[in-house]
Design an enzyme around this catalytic site. Structure first.
Site, PDB file in Angstrom:
ATOM      1  CG  HIS A 274      32.453  37.126  32.670  1.00 56.41           C
ATOM      2  ND1 HIS A 274      31.564  36.081  32.834  1.00 56.41           N
ATOM      3  CD2 HIS A 274      32.637  37.245  31.324  1.00 56.41           C
ATOM      4  CE1 HIS A 274      31.233  35.596  31.661  1.00 56.41           C
ATOM      5  NE2 HIS A 274      31.854  36.279  30.718  1.00 56.41           N
ATOM      6  CG  ASP A 275      30.263  38.998  29.552  1.00 58.39           C
ATOM      7  OD1 ASP A 275      31.336  39.635  29.498  1.00 58.39           O
ATOM      8  OD2 ASP A 275      29.978  38.087  28.765  1.00 58.39           O
TER       9      ASP A 275
ATOM     10  CE  LYS B  52      30.155  41.183  26.378  1.00 60.73           C
ATOM     11  NZ  LYS B  52      30.242  39.882  25.666  1.00 60.73           N
TER      12      LYS B  52
ATOM     13  CG  HIS C 219      32.032  44.360  28.485  1.00 61.48           C
ATOM     14  ND1 HIS C 219      32.769  44.136  27.350  1.00 61.48           N
ATOM     15  CD2 HIS C 219      32.238  43.274  29.285  1.00 61.48           C
ATOM     16  CE1 HIS C 219      33.389  42.981  27.441  1.00 61.48           C
ATOM     17  NE2 HIS C 219      33.094  42.445  28.604  1.00 61.48           N
TER      18      HIS C 219
ATOM     19  CG  HIS D  21      36.337  39.561  31.970  1.00 63.85           C
ATOM     20  ND1 HIS D  21      35.688  40.648  32.514  1.00 63.85           N
ATOM     21  CD2 HIS D  21      35.722  39.323  30.775  1.00 63.85           C
ATOM     22  CE1 HIS D  21      34.733  41.046  31.702  1.00 63.85           C
ATOM     23  NE2 HIS D  21      34.732  40.260  30.629  1.00 63.85           N
ATOM     24  CG  HIS D  22      37.723  41.219  27.815  1.00 62.82           C
ATOM     25  ND1 HIS D  22      37.740  40.179  26.900  1.00 62.82           N
ATOM     26  CD2 HIS D  22      36.414  41.397  28.144  1.00 62.82           C
ATOM     27  CE1 HIS D  22      36.502  39.770  26.680  1.00 62.82           C
ATOM     28  NE2 HIS D  22      35.685  40.484  27.422  1.00 62.82           N
TER      29      HIS D  22
ATOM     30  CG  ASP E 193      34.490  35.361  28.479  1.00 64.90           C
ATOM     31  OD1 ASP E 193      33.351  34.979  28.171  1.00 64.90           O
ATOM     32  OD2 ASP E 193      34.928  36.498  28.191  1.00 64.90           O
TER      33      ASP E 193
END
Length: 282
Positions: A62-63, A66, A91, A115-116, A144
């Site tokens: 998911h990240d 970044k 990101h 996911h955000h 998360d």
């Protein structure tokens, strides 16, 4: 569409994500923990075996976007400025761009990109709402957030599981999918997450640098007396066994550039890949 999971390709994808943790001393184990929480939540929600795997993969990746965030923002100790926060918010889109052309990228694309997003439409980057957000992204969103609350970051100490869940409840049906959050709360009440909280992989507890505070992800292969380094202050520490974890003894010596070089932990990646199905439908 049926996709064959070729393990070398899956490893290349997960190793890309692990570079993020190698850059940031405060997030050791974050990807593994989020993938574990996501898997358990998908199972608790009654999803199929394939969907459980995709939830777990989405949690691990998911990240990945970044990688583009400057170190000065990623590891900042104080509150981010509005401009810095806008940089962080790029990101998910960058992560989606990074993996969309990978042969297996579609397996995690929605989790990485969404996911955000919030179920009430106030998230980012697309202000999606409700079922416009994939179920994988809605699962990873909860996992998360829980891990962020229970982990030590540059700007605050992590909290225990129960206070973290109470904080999540405040966003029931607004930031988080109500049904999925209810399932996650029940998991916490059954104490099924304790073996994951505060670990960098299964059975490997994280320790805190006594000199400057960041967490140190200890390898599963660590032994009594081994040497570890804090990648923030550079301090050389000796490990001592303490129950199911370690404490660290400062040696008063600084590590060299070679000692402090980021080294992605591949043990959890290899374990993840070994359990992957041969085919999935998406």
């Amino acid at each position: 569409m049926k996709i064959q999971i070729e393990k070398p390709l899956l490893k290349s994808l997960t190793l890309m994500a692990s570079v993020i943790e190698a850059r940031d001393a405060y997030t050791g184990g974050h990807l593994w923990r989020v993938s574990q929480y996501s898997q358990q939540l998908a199972e608790a929600a009654g999803l199929s075996t394939e969907m459980v795997f995709l939830s777990r993969l989405g949690g691990f990746l998911h990240d990945i976007g970044k990688i583009s965030i400057p170190d000065g923002i990623l590891g900042k100790r104080g509150k981010l400025s509005e401009q810095e926060y806008e940089v962080v918010k790029t990101h998910p889109g960058i992560g989606a761009t990074l993996i969309q052309d990978h042969p297996l990228g579609n397996l995690a694309l929605s989790a990485v990109h969404q996911h955000h997003e919030w179920v009430n439409g106030k998230g980012y980057p697309g202000r999606l709402q409700g079922d416009q957000i994939s179920i994988f992204a809605r699962i990873v969103s909860i996992a998360d957030a829980f891990d962020a609350l229970t982990s030590t970051r540059p700007y605050r100490r992590g909290v225990a599981a129960i206070p973290a869940v109470e904080a999540l409840k405040a966003e029931h049906g607004s930031q988080f999918d109500a049904r999925l959050l209810d399932a996650f709360i029940q998991m916490t009440q059954r104490n099924t997450l304790q073996e994951i909280v505060g670990t960098s992989e299964r059975g490997v507890r994280m320790v805190v640098c006594p000199t400057c505070g960041p967490v140190i992800a200890v390898s599963s292969h660590a032994r009594e007396g081994d040497i570890v380094y804090c990648r923030v202050c550079g301090e050389r520490h000796r490990l001592h066994r303490d129950g199911d974890t370690y404490v660290v003894e400062p040696t008063g010596v600084k590590g060299s550039a070679e000692d402090l070089k980021p080294r992605p932990e591949t043990g959890s990646i290899d374990a993840f890949i070994s359990m992957a199905p041969q085919w999935v439908d998406i």
